[in-house]
Design an enzyme around this catalytic site. Structure first.
Site, PDB file in Angstrom:
ATOM      1  N   CYS A 243      -3.596 -17.959 -12.401  1.00  0.00           N
ATOM      2  CA  CYS A 243      -4.626 -18.517 -11.403  1.00  0.00           C
ATOM      3  C   CYS A 243      -3.843 -19.429 -10.348  1.00  0.00           C
ATOM      4  CB  CYS A 243      -5.704 -19.304 -12.155  1.00  0.00           C
ATOM      5  SG  CYS A 243      -6.859 -18.121 -12.897  1.00  0.00           S
TER       6      CYS A 243
ATOM      7  N   CYS B 283      -2.106 -18.080 -17.765  1.00  0.00           N
ATOM      8  CA  CYS B 283      -2.992 -17.428 -16.688  1.00  0.00           C
ATOM      9  C   CYS B 283      -2.644 -17.702 -15.335  1.00  0.00           C
ATOM     10  CB  CYS B 283      -4.498 -18.138 -16.832  1.00  0.00           C
ATOM     11  SG  CYS B 283      -5.563 -17.688 -15.573  1.00  0.00           S
TER      12      CYS B 283
ATOM     13  N   CYS C  61       0.753  -1.325   0.005  1.00  0.00           N
ATOM     14  CA  CYS C  61      -0.052   0.111  -0.171  1.00  0.00           C
ATOM     15  C   CYS C  61       0.916   1.180  -0.235  1.00  0.00           C
ATOM     16  CB  CYS C  61      -0.913   0.036   1.199  1.00  0.00           C
ATOM     17  SG  CYS C  61      -2.221  -1.374   1.286  1.00  0.00           S
TER      18      CYS C  61
ATOM     19  N   ASP D 207      14.427 -10.822  25.846  1.00  0.00           N
ATOM     20  CA  ASP D 207      14.356 -10.044  27.063  1.00  0.00           C
ATOM     21  C   ASP D 207      14.591 -11.084  27.948  1.00  0.00           C
ATOM     22  OD1 ASP D 207      13.698  -7.903  28.738  1.00  0.00           O
ATOM     23  OD2 ASP D 207      11.511  -8.700  28.854  1.00  0.00           O
TER      24      ASP D 207
ATOM     25  N   ASP E 218       8.354  -9.180  26.217  1.00  0.00           N
ATOM     26  CA  ASP E 218       6.913  -9.015  26.391  1.00  0.00           C
ATOM     27  C   ASP E 218       6.490  -7.856  27.107  1.00  0.00           C
ATOM     28  OD1 ASP E 218       8.301  -9.216  28.960  1.00  0.00           O
ATOM     29  OD2 ASP E 218       6.712 -10.260  29.862  1.00  0.00           O
TER      30      ASP E 218
END
Length: 724
Positions: free
Chosen positions: A380, A378, A25, A422, A619
């Site tokens: 597909c 194609c 995007c 961590d 976390d």
């Protein structure tokens, strides 16, 4: 219409974008806006849902708004005009675009994208029903169901092409659907469009939650603060605090700004910022961070950073910058289609035209062969099979508590060469437990009972550890009379007529004489990274209780599994160095300690500059910047919402061994995808040659495409049986 605004010679204008969910995007928006006159540079942030346009001279804001709106995204100008209100794109020709998000605060299922997805799915279900009742109308009802979803997708593909991105995934979907209709697979085409829309909808929901959780970090900082002014205190908005102001923080309150203690002392819970497993004692001249909690004392703090630059604000900024700085990971099909789709079209045209023109071939024969090549080419099978393998892999992982946010993350795991963990809540359980009880003159059960009696009713993590151990050992917990906390030292009271004190070694030394052996025992336990509380009864040392946040049961096995795969493991923690090194030694992992969020992010960057592909496992909120900066961020189950939403993946069951399993799953899925691509393209290559040679015609060409689709989809479904 918005009028062109006179800008600085080199200026920047910021816009908020709706419906932007991934790097694909962002790339489309970037390409489209760069084509506008006056635009010098464009920076698009998916996480921040924003776009910054750098420009010289005049900038026609209306053109920017319309250009992005035509792609199917919502857009507003972040900075208002003279009336202080944001400018909104009002392109009525594109007001029905399906890519726009719901309004802020609106449920995702009320967005236009959700409505389109539901409408397309309902049309497909209706087509199945009508086709069963009226077989003669089956093709037409499936075509109608297909058009419900395909028309908006095709429109987006066209607009993206006009804006400079001709071979977007929307274009690929459009070609695939039209190709399926041409070979009579209208039902298949309609189903593919529905699945594509559902995938985009889920992607949008995930992106929206991630943005909301990151922005919600600011809620850790109180909205108001008590400021000392003119000999008294007054409540002011925290965002109005200035450097040098003195604020008052009461017991249990969150600190509203970064600062330095000028009066008072108390235990500060820094877990939101450093991940420290237990509160840290701080006094005059010590630094404190916004969002941390004063657990037991009244503090006066001089503000050292404005609201826009406090610790939490910096964490938010680091997360957004790290997300924006990631190299765009394009979807595989979108990337491949840039070359594959135009190549197929070109080959088909050449086969249809060149032989008749250059060799007097029969036009009907060679147009027929050209059409067969278009059917062979194609896409597909590729459109269906590769996402099917990724979806099967994601589902197999999810059923075993391994969540990955999309195919790009799943693909990226196979390249990981280093994992940064961590400590608190990731390699360890996240809360201290009693590890040692040393008794002097009494038995261990009595020492535990006396300590638990004093700690009744306390919510301090160390107190909870003692009470939990007493409960587990079924030690009696007698009542304590006149029990009270002594700030910075411990707690005292009377238990069964005996004066009892439980606190630090230094405070205990003020109440009883400690022998050299006892002092050595305390030092030894401290050297193992343990917190030691000394019990004094009737003026004599009665016992020692040592506590530590212990490693998870499978932590050592998880580290060993990574090392067996040739993957480097390192621990990054805000805890003190002694504790970190003791835990690291027991697990066989290198440790970096006493780190702030920006330190963890910096070390991740250093590892990447060494040429390593880094996964970060954490976390807490303090892990968010490093999670975002890493090639892949992994949140452990039970972690904060911010860690879970900032991360690319999550381990729901909190098993350290699951990190290695994620890498193995990624390798299995990518091997499957390689097989799928080989089958799909291999069949196409074979039939391409046989068609040009005149051995096969349209029907085998159609079977080449549909057969490849069946084969690769069946192969992808094998991943559902993955056990790791």
């Amino acid at each position: 219409m918005t009028t062109p605004l006179k800008q600085e010679t080199i200026g920047q204008t910021r816009f908020k974008i709706g419906g932007m969910d991934c790097a694909s995007c962002a790339a489309k928006i970037d390409t489209a806006v760069r084509r506008l006159d006056g635009v010098a540079d464009v920076s698009v942030s998916v996480t921040g849902a924003s776009m910054t346009v750098s420009h010289s001279g005049w900038l026609n804001d209306d053109k920017v708004l319309r250009q992005v709106a035509r792609l199917g995204y919502g857009i507003v100008k972040a900075e208002g005009g003279a009336d202080g209100r944001a400018s909104v794109a009002k392109d009525h020709d594109h007001a029905d675009h399906d890519h726009s998000d719901a309004a802020p605060g609106q449920a995702w299922w009320r967005s236009r994208r959700a409505v389109l997805t539901l409408a397309c799915a309902a049309a497909l279900l209706a087509a199945y029903g009508i086709g069963h009742l009226l077989p003669a109308a089956e093709r037409w009802v499936f075509l109608a169901a297909l058009l419900v979803g395909l028309v908006p997708i095709a429109r987006r593909a066209l607009m993206a092409a006009l804006a400079g991105t001709p071979f977007s995934i929307e274009m690929l979907m459009t070609i695939a659907a039209i190709g399926a209709v041409m070979i009579g697979a209208t039902e298949e085409a309609a189903a593919v469009v529905v699945l594509f829309l559902i995938g985009e909808l889920l992607e949008g929901v995930a992106a929206g939650r991630a943005r909301a959780s990151i922005q919600g970090l600011a809620d850790l900082v109180p909205k108001t603060a008590l400021v000392e002014r003119a000999g008294g205190t007054s409540e002011v908005p925290a965002e109005d605090l200035a450097v040098g102001d003195v604020i008052v923080v009461g017991p249990g309150d969150r600190i509203p700004a970064d600062g330095e203690i000028v009066e008072g002392a108390g235990d500060i819970d820094e877990a939101p910022v450093t991940g420290e497993s237990t509160p840290k004692r701080k006094g005059v001249a010590d630094a404190v961070f916004a969002g941390t909690i004063s657990t037991d004392g009244v503090l006066k703090v001089r503000v050292t950073a404005a609201a826009s630059d406090n610790t939490i604000a910096r964490i938010v900024r680091l997360v957004e910058e790290a997300q924006e700085a990631k190299a765009p990971t394009e979807r595989f099909i979108d990337r491949f289609s840039r070359y594959y789709t135009p190549a197929v079209l070109a080959v088909g045209a050449l086969v249809a035209l060149l032989p008749p023109l250059l060799a007097s071939g029969d036009w009907n024969e060679w147009i027929y062969k050209g059409l067969a090549i278009l059917l062979i080419g194609c896409p597909c099978a590729l459109v269906i099979s590769t996402p099917a393998a990724i979806a099967a892999g994601l589902a197999a992982g999810a059923r075993r508590g391994l969540l990955m946010k999309g195919g790009a993350v799943l693909e990226g795991f196979r390249r990981i060469t280093a994992v940064a963990f961590d400590k608190t809540g990731t390699l360890t359980a996240g809360k201290p437990v009693v590890t040692d009880i040393v008794a002097y003159g009494r038995d261990e059960r009595t020492v535990l009972a006396l300590a638990a009696a004093l700690e009744q009713g306390s919510s301090h993590p160390l107190a909870m550890a003692i009470l939990d151990r007493a409960k587990a050992d079924k030690a009696p917990v007698p009542p304590a009379l006149a029990a009270k906390a002594i700030s910075g030292k411990g707690v005292e009271g009377s238990v069964g007529g005996v004066a009892v004190f439980l606190g630090s070694g230094q405070a205990a030394g003020e109440r009883a004489v400690m022998t050299e052996a006892q002092r050595l025992a305390v030092d030894s336990l401290n050297g193992q990274g343990k917190t030691v509380s000394v019990l004094v009864a009737d003026g004599m040392v009665a016992g020692l209780i040592a506590m530590r946040d212990e490693p998870r049961p499978d932590a050592a096995a998880g580290i060993a599994a990574l090392k067996a795969e040739g993957i480097r493991a390192v621990m990054l923690t805000g805890d003190n160095r002694r504790t970190a090194e003791a835990i690291a030694a027991s697990l066989g992992i290198e440790a970096r300690a006493e780190l702030l969020p920006q330190d963890k992010q910096r070390i991740v960057g250093e590892l990447q500059r060494e040429g390593l592909k880094v996964a970060k496992v954490g976390d807490g909120i303090n892990d968010a910047p490093a999670l975002a900066a890493a090639d892949i961020g992994i949140a452990m189950g039970g972690g904060t919402d911010v860690a879970l939403e900032t991360a690319d993946a999550a381990i729901l069951h909190g098993r350290v061994t699951d990190v290695a399993r994620m890498i193995k799953l990624s390798r299995a899925v990518m091997a499957n995808i390689g097989q799928n691509i080989s089958v799909a393209l291999g069949l196409k290559a074979v039939f391409l040659v046989t068609t040009i040679a005149g051995i096969t015609d349209l029907w085998p060409a159609i079977l080449a495409d549909t057969g490849a689709t069946v084969l690769v989809t069946a192969n992808a479904m094998r991943l559902l049986r993955w056990r790791g």
